[in-house]
Structures are given as structure tokens and as C-alpha cells.
Scaffold this motif. Structure first.
Motif, PDB file in Angstrom:
ATOM      1  N   ASN A 260      -5.342  10.810  15.862  1.00 52.41           N
ATOM      2  CA  ASN A 260      -4.807  12.123  15.497  1.00 52.41           C
ATOM      3  C   ASN A 260      -3.319  12.230  15.799  1.00 52.41           C
ATOM      4  O   ASN A 260      -2.568  12.815  15.029  1.00 52.41           O
ATOM      5  CB  ASN A 260      -5.578  13.214  16.234  1.00 52.41           C
ATOM      6  CG  ASN A 260      -5.873  14.388  15.351  1.00 52.41           C
ATOM      7  OD1 ASN A 260      -5.554  14.386  14.173  1.00 52.41           O
ATOM      8  ND2 ASN A 260      -6.476  15.402  15.925  1.00 52.41           N
ATOM      9  N   ILE A 261      -2.898  11.672  16.918  1.00 44.92           N
ATOM     10  CA  ILE A 261      -1.473  11.702  17.258  1.00 44.92           C
ATOM     11  C   ILE A 261      -0.672  10.940  16.213  1.00 44.92           C
ATOM     12  O   ILE A 261       0.361  11.396  15.746  1.00 44.92           O
ATOM     13  CB  ILE A 261      -1.225  11.123  18.666  1.00 44.92           C
ATOM     14  CG1 ILE A 261      -1.792  12.063  19.735  1.00 44.92           C
ATOM     15  CG2 ILE A 261       0.265  10.886  18.898  1.00 44.92           C
ATOM     16  CD1 ILE A 261      -1.817  11.477  21.126  1.00 44.92           C
ATOM     17  N   VAL A 262      -1.168   9.771  15.825  1.00 38.89           N
ATOM     18  CA  VAL A 262      -0.425   8.939  14.879  1.00 38.89           C
ATOM     19  C   VAL A 262      -0.327   9.598  13.505  1.00 38.89           C
ATOM     20  O   VAL A 262       0.744   9.678  12.927  1.00 38.89           O
ATOM     21  CB  VAL A 262      -1.060   7.535  14.757  1.00 38.89           C
ATOM     22  CG1 VAL A 262      -0.411   6.737  13.641  1.00 38.89           C
ATOM     23  CG2 VAL A 262      -0.916   6.788  16.072  1.00 38.89           C
ATOM     24  N   VAL A 263      -1.442  10.088  12.975  1.00 43.00           N
ATOM     25  CA  VAL A 263      -1.405  10.585  11.593  1.00 43.00           C
ATOM     26  C   VAL A 263      -0.839  11.979  11.450  1.00 43.00           C
ATOM     27  O   VAL A 263      -0.379  12.342  10.378  1.00 43.00           O
ATOM     28  CB  VAL A 263      -2.788  10.524  10.908  1.00 43.00           C
ATOM     29  CG1 VAL A 263      -3.306   9.124  10.889  1.00 43.00           C
ATOM     30  CG2 VAL A 263      -3.786  11.464  11.557  1.00 43.00           C
ATOM     31  N   HIS A 264      -0.856  12.778  12.499  1.00 42.70           N
ATOM     32  CA  HIS A 264      -0.353  14.139  12.376  1.00 42.70           C
ATOM     33  C   HIS A 264       1.037  14.349  12.967  1.00 42.70           C
ATOM     34  O   HIS A 264       1.525  15.472  13.024  1.00 42.70           O
ATOM     35  CB  HIS A 264      -1.352  15.139  12.965  1.00 42.70           C
ATOM     36  CG  HIS A 264      -2.554  15.286  12.107  1.00 42.70           C
ATOM     37  ND1 HIS A 264      -3.785  14.812  12.479  1.00 42.70           N
ATOM     38  CD2 HIS A 264      -2.701  15.801  10.871  1.00 42.70           C
ATOM     39  CE1 HIS A 264      -4.645  15.046  11.507  1.00 42.70           C
ATOM     40  NE2 HIS A 264      -4.015  15.646  10.519  1.00 42.70           N
ATOM     41  N   THR A 265       1.664  13.275  13.396  1.00 44.78           N
ATOM     42  CA  THR A 265       3.059  13.362  13.809  1.00 44.78           C
ATOM     43  C   THR A 265       3.896  13.208  12.557  1.00 44.78           C
ATOM     44  O   THR A 265       3.800  12.222  11.856  1.00 44.78           O
ATOM     45  CB  THR A 265       3.401  12.255  14.826  1.00 44.78           C
ATOM     46  OG1 THR A 265       2.558  12.408  15.957  1.00 44.78           O
ATOM     47  CG2 THR A 265       4.847  12.342  15.243  1.00 44.78           C
ATOM     48  N   MET A 266       4.672  14.193  12.255  1.00 47.21           N
ATOM     49  CA  MET A 266       5.517  14.135  11.058  1.00 47.21           C
ATOM     50  C   MET A 266       6.793  13.390  11.435  1.00 47.21           C
ATOM     51  O   MET A 266       7.786  13.978  11.836  1.00 47.21           O
ATOM     52  CB  MET A 266       5.823  15.540  10.531  1.00 47.21           C
ATOM     53  CG  MET A 266       4.594  16.336  10.177  1.00 47.21           C
ATOM     54  SD  MET A 266       3.612  15.524   8.909  1.00 47.21           S
ATOM     55  CE  MET A 266       2.082  16.409   9.068  1.00 47.21           C
TER      56      MET A 266
ATOM     57  N   TYR B 284      -5.991  11.346   0.885  1.00 48.27           N
ATOM     58  CA  TYR B 284      -6.255  12.004   2.162  1.00 48.27           C
ATOM     59  C   TYR B 284      -6.422  11.009   3.304  1.00 48.27           C
ATOM     60  O   TYR B 284      -6.262  11.348   4.453  1.00 48.27           O
ATOM     61  CB  TYR B 284      -7.515  12.873   2.042  1.00 48.27           C
ATOM     62  CG  TYR B 284      -7.818  13.647   3.297  1.00 48.27           C
ATOM     63  CD1 TYR B 284      -7.076  14.774   3.622  1.00 48.27           C
ATOM     64  CD2 TYR B 284      -8.807  13.242   4.179  1.00 48.27           C
ATOM     65  CE1 TYR B 284      -7.322  15.487   4.779  1.00 48.27           C
ATOM     66  CE2 TYR B 284      -9.068  13.945   5.338  1.00 48.27           C
ATOM     67  CZ  TYR B 284      -8.333  15.066   5.636  1.00 48.27           C
ATOM     68  OH  TYR B 284      -8.573  15.759   6.780  1.00 48.27           O
ATOM     69  N   ASN B 285      -6.738   9.760   2.988  1.00 43.37           N
ATOM     70  CA  ASN B 285      -7.006   8.761   4.027  1.00 43.37           C
ATOM     71  C   ASN B 285      -5.861   8.673   5.013  1.00 43.37           C
ATOM     72  O   ASN B 285      -4.723   8.992   4.701  1.00 43.37           O
ATOM     73  CB  ASN B 285      -7.236   7.395   3.396  1.00 43.37           C
ATOM     74  CG  ASN B 285      -8.550   7.344   2.664  1.00 43.37           C
ATOM     75  OD1 ASN B 285      -9.257   8.327   2.589  1.00 43.37           O
ATOM     76  ND2 ASN B 285      -8.870   6.198   2.125  1.00 43.37           N
ATOM     77  N   VAL B 286      -6.183   8.189   6.181  1.00 41.49           N
ATOM     78  CA  VAL B 286      -5.187   8.104   7.244  1.00 41.49           C
ATOM     79  C   VAL B 286      -3.994   7.271   6.801  1.00 41.49           C
ATOM     80  O   VAL B 286      -2.886   7.747   6.733  1.00 41.49           O
ATOM     81  CB  VAL B 286      -5.811   7.520   8.524  1.00 41.49           C
ATOM     82  CG1 VAL B 286      -4.748   7.259   9.570  1.00 41.49           C
ATOM     83  CG2 VAL B 286      -6.861   8.461   9.064  1.00 41.49           C
TER      84      VAL B 286
ATOM     85  N   GLN C  34       3.377   7.839   6.462  1.00 39.93           N
ATOM     86  CA  GLN C  34       2.029   7.362   6.169  1.00 39.93           C
ATOM     87  C   GLN C  34       1.469   8.162   5.010  1.00 39.93           C
ATOM     88  O   GLN C  34       1.978   9.228   4.676  1.00 39.93           O
ATOM     89  CB  GLN C  34       1.136   7.548   7.395  1.00 39.93           C
ATOM     90  CG  GLN C  34       1.602   6.777   8.589  1.00 39.93           C
ATOM     91  CD  GLN C  34       0.662   6.975   9.731  1.00 39.93           C
ATOM     92  OE1 GLN C  34      -0.480   6.547   9.685  1.00 39.93           O
ATOM     93  NE2 GLN C  34       1.129   7.639  10.770  1.00 39.93           N
ATOM     94  N   TRP C  35       0.413   7.676   4.437  1.00 40.69           N
ATOM     95  CA  TRP C  35      -0.216   8.397   3.324  1.00 40.69           C
ATOM     96  C   TRP C  35      -0.678   9.777   3.768  1.00 40.69           C
ATOM     97  O   TRP C  35      -0.561  10.750   3.046  1.00 40.69           O
ATOM     98  CB  TRP C  35      -1.377   7.597   2.743  1.00 40.69           C
ATOM     99  CG  TRP C  35      -0.916   6.487   1.877  1.00 40.69           C
ATOM    100  CD1 TRP C  35      -0.913   5.150   2.172  1.00 40.69           C
ATOM    101  CD2 TRP C  35      -0.344   6.605   0.577  1.00 40.69           C
ATOM    102  NE1 TRP C  35      -0.375   4.448   1.126  1.00 40.69           N
ATOM    103  CE2 TRP C  35      -0.023   5.318   0.136  1.00 40.69           C
ATOM    104  CE3 TRP C  35      -0.058   7.685  -0.262  1.00 40.69           C
ATOM    105  CZ2 TRP C  35       0.553   5.069  -1.105  1.00 40.69           C
ATOM    106  CZ3 TRP C  35       0.515   7.438  -1.488  1.00 40.69           C
ATOM    107  CH2 TRP C  35       0.806   6.144  -1.901  1.00 40.69           C
ATOM    108  N   HIS C  36      -1.217   9.892   4.967  1.00 41.14           N
ATOM    109  CA  HIS C  36      -1.721  11.183   5.423  1.00 41.14           C
ATOM    110  C   HIS C  36      -0.584  12.179   5.640  1.00 41.14           C
ATOM    111  O   HIS C  36      -0.754  13.375   5.443  1.00 41.14           O
ATOM    112  CB  HIS C  36      -2.540  11.018   6.706  1.00 41.14           C
ATOM    113  CG  HIS C  36      -3.400  12.202   7.006  1.00 41.14           C
ATOM    114  ND1 HIS C  36      -4.566  12.462   6.323  1.00 41.14           N
ATOM    115  CD2 HIS C  36      -3.255  13.212   7.887  1.00 41.14           C
ATOM    116  CE1 HIS C  36      -5.106  13.573   6.786  1.00 41.14           C
ATOM    117  NE2 HIS C  36      -4.334  14.054   7.735  1.00 41.14           N
ATOM    118  N   THR C  37       0.595  11.668   6.014  1.00 37.67           N
ATOM    119  CA  THR C  37       1.764  12.545   6.141  1.00 37.67           C
ATOM    120  C   THR C  37       2.100  13.158   4.787  1.00 37.67           C
ATOM    121  O   THR C  37       2.400  14.350   4.691  1.00 37.67           O
ATOM    122  CB  THR C  37       2.976  11.753   6.663  1.00 37.67           C
ATOM    123  OG1 THR C  37       2.601  11.055   7.853  1.00 37.67           O
ATOM    124  CG2 THR C  37       4.138  12.669   6.971  1.00 37.67           C
TER     125      THR C  37
END
Length: 102
Positions: free
Chosen positions: A9-15, A36-38, A23-26
Motif C-alpha cells: 500500500n505504501i508503494v502503490v499509493h505514494t504519488m 487498476y493493477n498495482v 507506476q500503473w496504479h499511480t
């Protein structure tokens, strides 16, 4: 569960403030990309996503997380103990919840 959830969660939701850490999720959060994938688009995304077709070449050249698909998982693995430590120090950890419920 807390370790996996916290690290990923930290990795994918850090803008991230730099394009080389996108990242794709960003993109899902910032430009409403239909991936939507991570960080690794699914086979369905590769074949049917309009945003994958639009951004894949640029992201592959620019972003370390997209170029090296293993990097976001490795980085999340490094952040797991940090996240669990914060949960523990704040008293939110699983062991605190279980102790309070007994």
C-alpha cells in the motif's frame, strides 16, 4: 496480512514526485487510467486497455517500476517491517487488537 498490506500500500499509493518512479496504479489515481493493477498490467489490460496502449512505451522508457517489474515488490518488501513497526508503536498492530479482545 499487515506486513503485505502495509508494504504494498505504501508503494502503490505514494504519488512519487518523479516520473522515473511512476507506476500503473499511480496513473489509475491521477489520470483515471483503466489499468487498476498495482504495477504489472494483466493480460486483459495488455490486450484491451486504451491507456496501456497510450502510456506503455513512455512508462517503459521512463519509469524504473515499469521497466523492472520486480522492483515494486522488492521495495514493498523493504517497507513491510517499517509499516508493521509503525502499527506496533501506535498500538494498532494485530497483537494489540487480539490482546484487547480477550
Amino acid at each position: 496480512f499487515q506486513m503485505i498490506y502495509t508494504g504494498a500500500n505504501i508503494v502503490v499509493h505514494t504519488m512519487w514526485p518523479h516520473a522515473y518512479l511512476l507506476q500503473w496504479h499511480t496513473l489509475h489515481h491521477t489520470v483515471l487510467a483503466d489499468v487498476y493493477n498495482v504495477n504489472i498490467p494483466s493480460d486483459y489490460d495488455v490486450h484491451f486497455s486504451k491507456d496501456f496502449k497510450k502510456y506503455d512505451a513512455v512508462l517503459s522508457e521512463t519509469s524504473l517500476f515499469v521497466r523492472y517489474k520486480w522492483l515494486s515488490d522488492a521495495f514493498a518488501g523493504l517497507l513491510m517491517p517499517l509499516g508493521v513497526g509503525v502499527y506496533h508503536m501506535m498500538g494498532w498492530g494485530l497483537q494489540h487488537v487480539m490482546k484487547d479482545s480477550m
